[in-house]
Structures are given as structure tokens and as C-alpha cells.
Design an enzyme around this catalytic site. Structure first.
Site, PDB file in Angstrom:
ATOM      1  CD  GLU A  25      30.479  38.608  34.597  1.00 31.41           C
ATOM      2  OE1 GLU A  25      30.888  37.444  34.553  1.00 31.41           O
ATOM      3  OE2 GLU A  25      29.978  39.138  35.609  1.00 31.41           O
TER       4      GLU A  25
ATOM      5  CB  THR B 126      32.063  29.994  40.574  1.00 30.19           C
ATOM      6  OG1 THR B 126      33.046  29.576  41.526  1.00 30.19           O
ATOM      7  CG2 THR B 126      31.357  28.792  39.995  1.00 30.19           C
ATOM      8  CB  SER B 127      36.628  33.276  40.769  1.00 33.69           C
ATOM      9  OG  SER B 127      37.089  34.083  41.800  1.00 33.69           O
ATOM     10  NE  ARG B 128      34.274  39.701  40.422  1.00 36.62           N
ATOM     11  CZ  ARG B 128      33.375  39.208  41.272  1.00 36.62           C
ATOM     12  NH1 ARG B 128      32.877  38.013  41.098  1.00 36.62           N
ATOM     13  NH2 ARG B 128      32.953  39.930  42.296  1.00 36.62           N
TER      14      ARG B 128
ATOM     15  CB  ILE C 244      34.116  30.546  47.753  1.00 38.25           C
ATOM     16  CG1 ILE C 244      33.165  31.678  48.129  1.00 38.25           C
ATOM     17  CG2 ILE C 244      33.507  29.659  46.679  1.00 38.25           C
ATOM     18  CD1 ILE C 244      32.938  32.715  47.030  1.00 38.25           C
TER      19      ILE C 244
HETATM   20  P1  NAI Z   1      38.389  35.084  49.976  1.00 38.25           P
HETATM   21  O1  NAI Z   1      39.004  36.411  50.067  1.00 38.25           O
HETATM   22  O2  NAI Z   1      37.822  34.443  51.209  1.00 38.25           O
HETATM   23  O3  NAI Z   1      39.430  34.043  49.335  1.00 38.25           O
HETATM   24  C1  NAI Z   1      40.241  34.339  48.230  1.00 38.25           C
HETATM   25  C2  NAI Z   1      41.482  33.477  48.341  1.00 38.25           C
HETATM   26  O4  NAI Z   1      42.295  33.736  47.182  1.00 38.25           O
HETATM   27  C3  NAI Z   1      42.339  33.827  49.576  1.00 38.25           C
HETATM   28  O5  NAI Z   1      42.689  32.637  50.270  1.00 38.25           O
HETATM   29  C4  NAI Z   1      43.563  34.506  48.979  1.00 38.25           C
HETATM   30  O6  NAI Z   1      44.740  34.262  49.738  1.00 38.25           O
HETATM   31  C5  NAI Z   1      43.633  33.835  47.618  1.00 38.25           C
HETATM   32  N1  NAI Z   1      44.445  34.585  46.663  1.00 38.25           N
HETATM   33  C6  NAI Z   1      44.667  35.928  46.609  1.00 38.25           C
HETATM   34  N2  NAI Z   1      45.523  36.216  45.598  1.00 38.25           N
HETATM   35  C7  NAI Z   1      45.830  35.036  45.017  1.00 38.25           C
HETATM   36  C8  NAI Z   1      46.658  34.672  43.929  1.00 38.25           C
HETATM   37  N3  NAI Z   1      47.355  35.602  43.247  1.00 38.25           N
HETATM   38  N4  NAI Z   1      46.744  33.373  43.585  1.00 38.25           N
HETATM   39  C9  NAI Z   1      46.056  32.422  44.281  1.00 38.25           C
HETATM   40  N5  NAI Z   1      45.241  32.692  45.329  1.00 38.25           N
HETATM   41  C10 NAI Z   1      45.131  33.992  45.686  1.00 38.25           C
HETATM   42  O7  NAI Z   1      37.278  35.203  48.840  1.00 38.25           O
HETATM   43  P2  NAI Z   1      35.999  34.269  48.628  1.00 38.25           P
HETATM   44  O8  NAI Z   1      34.856  34.785  49.437  1.00 38.25           O
HETATM   45  O9  NAI Z   1      36.387  32.848  48.766  1.00 38.25           O
HETATM   46  O10 NAI Z   1      35.662  34.595  47.088  1.00 38.25           O
HETATM   47  C11 NAI Z   1      36.529  34.192  46.048  1.00 38.25           C
HETATM   48  C12 NAI Z   1      36.120  34.895  44.777  1.00 38.25           C
HETATM   49  O11 NAI Z   1      34.846  34.413  44.370  1.00 38.25           O
HETATM   50  C13 NAI Z   1      35.932  36.410  44.905  1.00 38.25           C
HETATM   51  O12 NAI Z   1      37.147  37.095  44.684  1.00 38.25           O
HETATM   52  C14 NAI Z   1      34.931  36.727  43.841  1.00 38.25           C
HETATM   53  O13 NAI Z   1      35.629  37.136  42.689  1.00 38.25           O
HETATM   54  C15 NAI Z   1      34.239  35.394  43.560  1.00 38.25           C
HETATM   55  N6  NAI Z   1      32.803  35.408  43.848  1.00 38.25           N
HETATM   56  C16 NAI Z   1      31.930  35.044  42.853  1.00 38.25           C
HETATM   57  C17 NAI Z   1      30.582  35.014  43.085  1.00 38.25           C
HETATM   58  C18 NAI Z   1      29.601  34.565  42.034  1.00 38.25           C
HETATM   59  O14 NAI Z   1      28.381  34.790  42.179  1.00 38.25           O
HETATM   60  N7  NAI Z   1      30.036  33.946  40.963  1.00 38.25           N
HETATM   61  C19 NAI Z   1      30.025  35.412  44.384  1.00 38.25           C
HETATM   62  C20 NAI Z   1      31.045  35.716  45.382  1.00 38.25           C
HETATM   63  C21 NAI Z   1      32.371  35.735  45.099  1.00 38.25           C
END
Ligand code: NAI
Length: 343
Positions: free
Chosen positions: A259, A228-230, A154
Site C-alpha cells: 500500500e 483492517t490491521s496490516r 480493537i
Molecule cells: P493491541 O496491541 O491492543 O492488540 C494486539 C493483539 O494482538 C494483542 O492482544 C496481542 O497479544 C495480539 N498478538 C500479538 N502477536 C500475536 C500473534 N503472533 N498472533 C496473534 N495475536 C497476536 O493492538 P490494537 O490497538 O488492537 O491494534 C491492532 C492492530 O490494528 C495494530 O497492530 C495495527 O496494525 C492495526 N491498526 C490499524 C488501523 C487502521 O487504520 N487500519 C488503525 C490502528 C491500528
């Protein structure tokens, strides 16, 4: 295969019914969330299908295990609501690592543009035939510095979108992507240089309250924060103080720490008991959407297709590409390399 489907919403059903029927799966749809009070509904099922605010802590996992459930199928990417360590050796856990990074990244940009161009204010005004422009002055994104925390699926799409706007992009990631052309900086430098900060990393012990009072003190005055993450990546009370003190210029929140008690339900006509959320929503420079970023037709279809495939491959073939591997403790990297079951 019988699957107890928790926190079911009308928009979930069509795609799951379609893909489930193709695999001969029987879904029992429950609109209630999974927690210790509702876990009995899963009795007699092979798997549970759960979403972001279902609770899969140790007591719930124990009850599922006792009831003969074998698989937890998350129909989302994030898995912070599952005690993976406790599940190990009892229940296998699968998730949907990617279903539409575009849905979430585009929503993050939609929130940002809405906020800084005051679209939410203008919409309400013109609905009331008020065509005044007072108080609607925004600022250009072109030339501004955006700090992206987490450059996974993302985060990378969001970076591409920002580059299209002519923004300077800096990023922080615990595992920086090699040869990506992304300018990585330390988290501290990102805090100090960014006009806009967008969070795209998972919620872990390490990232819990990544934006807290101390972090907010380091931010540029007027910074716009997008999450938009958590929700728990941000200390909501500290954010509120940052907004009240004018340090934070705006906040765009698709997620909120508490939430699970409120999102996905209609509380209009009720008294909002969460004072912090109520105060945040009352601010003119805060936009809240209720965990909606994933909600596109494409994403819903992909989620259902992958979740059904995950369940079918687990029970039919004994393997699963999308198992969250706890065994080696390298969840972030291990899940991308494995095809056999975790235990
Ligand atoms: P992803 O796994 O592809 O990317 C996550 C990135 O965060 C990775 O590059 C990882 O190395 C990095 N990361 C891990 N630990 C870290 C730290 N301590 N500090 C900095 N970076 C760190 O995940 P993706 O698909 O990009 O999703 C990201 C987040 O988006 C998910 O964890 C989820 O919580 C959230 N999400 C929210 C949605 C929504 O509807 N609001 C829908 C889908 C995901």
C-alpha cells in the site's frame, strides 16, 4: 521544540496545530513520506512525527541520528515500519497505543456489512436508477461464526459488536486475555470453523503472511476475510488465487501489502501498475478502502493530543509512558509497564 512532520495530510493539520501551539511546538509539515531520499528535511529538528507508511529502516535511523534528531513520534499504533532494534541506543520511539479502537472496529463491521449485503453494488445501481435486486442476495450474520485473530483493544471492540449481531465468536491470540469470557482456539481450528475471519493482530515476523496459500486451503469455502490491521498479514497473491478459485467468498481490505506506493494518493486517470491490487479491486466480492479505518474526528483528535503529549513529556519531563521499549525485547507487554525511558 521543532518537529518534522512527514506524510502530512490536510486532515492532520488542525488538531496538531491546536495541541502543538499549547506546548510551544513548531511543526514543519511535509506531504512527502520519510525515507532515505527525504530524511534531510529533518535536519535541525528535535523529533520526527511519522505515520504508517514512512520508512524508518537502519539507514534512515542513522541519518536522523547524525542530524541530531532524538525522537521518533509515531502518530499511529502499529510500529512495523520502524527498525526498533536499530533505533535502540540511538533514537527513542513513541507511539499512540490507542486513539479509538471503535473507529477501526466499526470500520471492519462497515466493510463486512457492505460486502455481504452488497451495499456497494446497490449504491451504484440506484444512482443509475436501476432498481433491480438480481445478484444482491446476502446472508444473515446472526448465528455465523466469526474468528478474531488478535484480541487487544480493537479485536475486543469488534468482538462486542459481533456479539450484538448474535454471532458466535471464537478467537486466537498469542497472549490470550485471562477471564475475558472469550472462547480461544488454535489458529488452525479458527481457520477451519470460521465463516468470517477478522485480523486484529500486529504485523510481526511471526504474523507475516498469516493468511497464505496453505492457510487458505484450510478455510471454509465462502469464508469472508477482513483485514483492517496490516497488509502483509495476508499474502495478496494467495488471496487473489483463493478468490479466483471461489474458496474465499469475499475480502474486505483496509490495508494492502504494497500500500505504501499507492494509498493516500489520487491515481485516478493513471495506469495502475500493481497488477495484484488492480485485479483484487476488479473483483465484485472485494472491497478496498485505503487505510481509512482510523479516520474519525474522535480518532484524529486523540492521535494529535497523545502524540503532542508524548513529545512534550519526552523533552520536558524525560519520561514517556508510550515509549516502545526494545531493551528487554518484550515489546508487546513491556510497553504497558514502564514509565522511565528505554535507554
Ligand atoms: P493491541 O496491541 O491492543 O492488540 C494486539 C493483539 O494482538 C494483542 O492482544 C496481542 O497479544 C495480539 N498478538 C500479538 N502477536 C500475536 C500473534 N503472533 N498472533 C496473534 N495475536 C497476536 O493492538 P490494537 O490497538 O488492537 O491494534 C491492532 C492492530 O490494528 C495494530 O497492530 C495495527 O496494525 C492495526 N491498526 C490499524 C488501523 C487502521 O487504520 N487500519 C488503525 C490502528 C491500528
Amino acid at each position: 521544540m521543532k518537529i518534522a512532520f512527514f506524510d502530512a495530510k490536510p486532515y492532520d493539520l488542525p488538531a496538531f496545530e491546536k495541541y502543538g501551539a499549547e506546548q510551544g511546538m513548531e511543526f514543519a509539515f511535509y506531504d512527502t513520506k520519510l525515507n532515505i531520499n527525504t530524511v534531510a528535511l529533518a535536519a535541525g529538528c528535535d523529533a520526527v512525527c511519522v505515520f504508517v507508511n514512512d520508512v524508518l529502516d537502519a539507514p534512515v535511523i542513522d541519518r536522523l541520528y547524525e542530524q541530531g534528531v532524538k525522537l521518533i513520534a509515531l502518530r499511529c499504533a502499529g510500529y512495523n515500519n520502524v527498525d526498533l532494534g536499530h533505533a535502540f541506543g540511538r533514537l527513542h520511539v513513541v507511539h499512540v497505543p490507542a486513539y479509538s479502537p471503535y473507529a477501526v472496529a466499526e470500520h471492519a463491521m462497515a466493510l463486512l456489512l457492505t460486502s455481504i449485503r452488497r451495499i456497494h453494488k446497490a449504491y451504484n445501481r440506484t444512482k443509475d436508477f436501476n432498481f433491480s435486486l438480481s445478484g444482491l442476495t446476502g446472508f444473515d450474520l446472526h448465528g455465523k461464526t466469526v474468528g478474531v485473530v488478535g484480541t487487544g483493544r480493537i479485536g475486543r471492540v469488534f468482538i462486542d459488536i459481533c456479539r450484538g449481531f448474535g454471532m458466535n465468536v471464537i478467537a486466537y491470540d498469542k497472549f490470550p486475555a485471562e477471564n475475558s469470557g472469550i472462547e480461544y482456539v488454535s489458529l488452525g481450528e479458527l481457520f477451519e470453523r470460521s465463516d468470517i475471519i477478522s485480523l486484529h493482530c500486529p504485523l510481526t515476523e511471526e504474523t507475516h503472511h498469516l493468511i497464505d496459500q496453505e492457510a487458505i486451503e484450510r478455510l471454509k469455502k465462502g469464508v469472508v476475510i477482513i483485514n483492517t490491521s496490516r497488509g502483509a498479514l495476508i499474502d495478496a497473491e494467495a488471496l487473489l488465487e483463493g478468490i479466483k478459485s471461489r474458496k474465499v467468498g469475499a475480502a474486505c481490505l483496509d490495508v494492502y501489502e504494497e500500500e505504501s506506493d499507492v494509498f493516500f494518493r489520487d491515481f485516478s486517470g493513471h495506469i495502475m501498475s500493481d497488477d495484484v491490487l488492480a485485479r483484487l479491486i476488479s473483483m465484485p466480492n472485494v472491497i478496498v478502502t485505503s487505510h481509512q479505518a482510523f479516520l474519525t474526528e474522535e480518532a484524529l483528535d486523540n492521535i494529535a493530543e497523545t502524540t503532542v503529549k508524548n513529545i512534550a513529556s519526552y523533552f520536558n519531563d524525560g519520561v514517556c509512558d508510550n515509549e516502545l521499549c526494545y531493551r528487554c525485547g518484550r515489546i508487546e507487554t513491556c510497553k504497558k509497564e514502564r514509565r522511565e525511558r528505554c535507554f
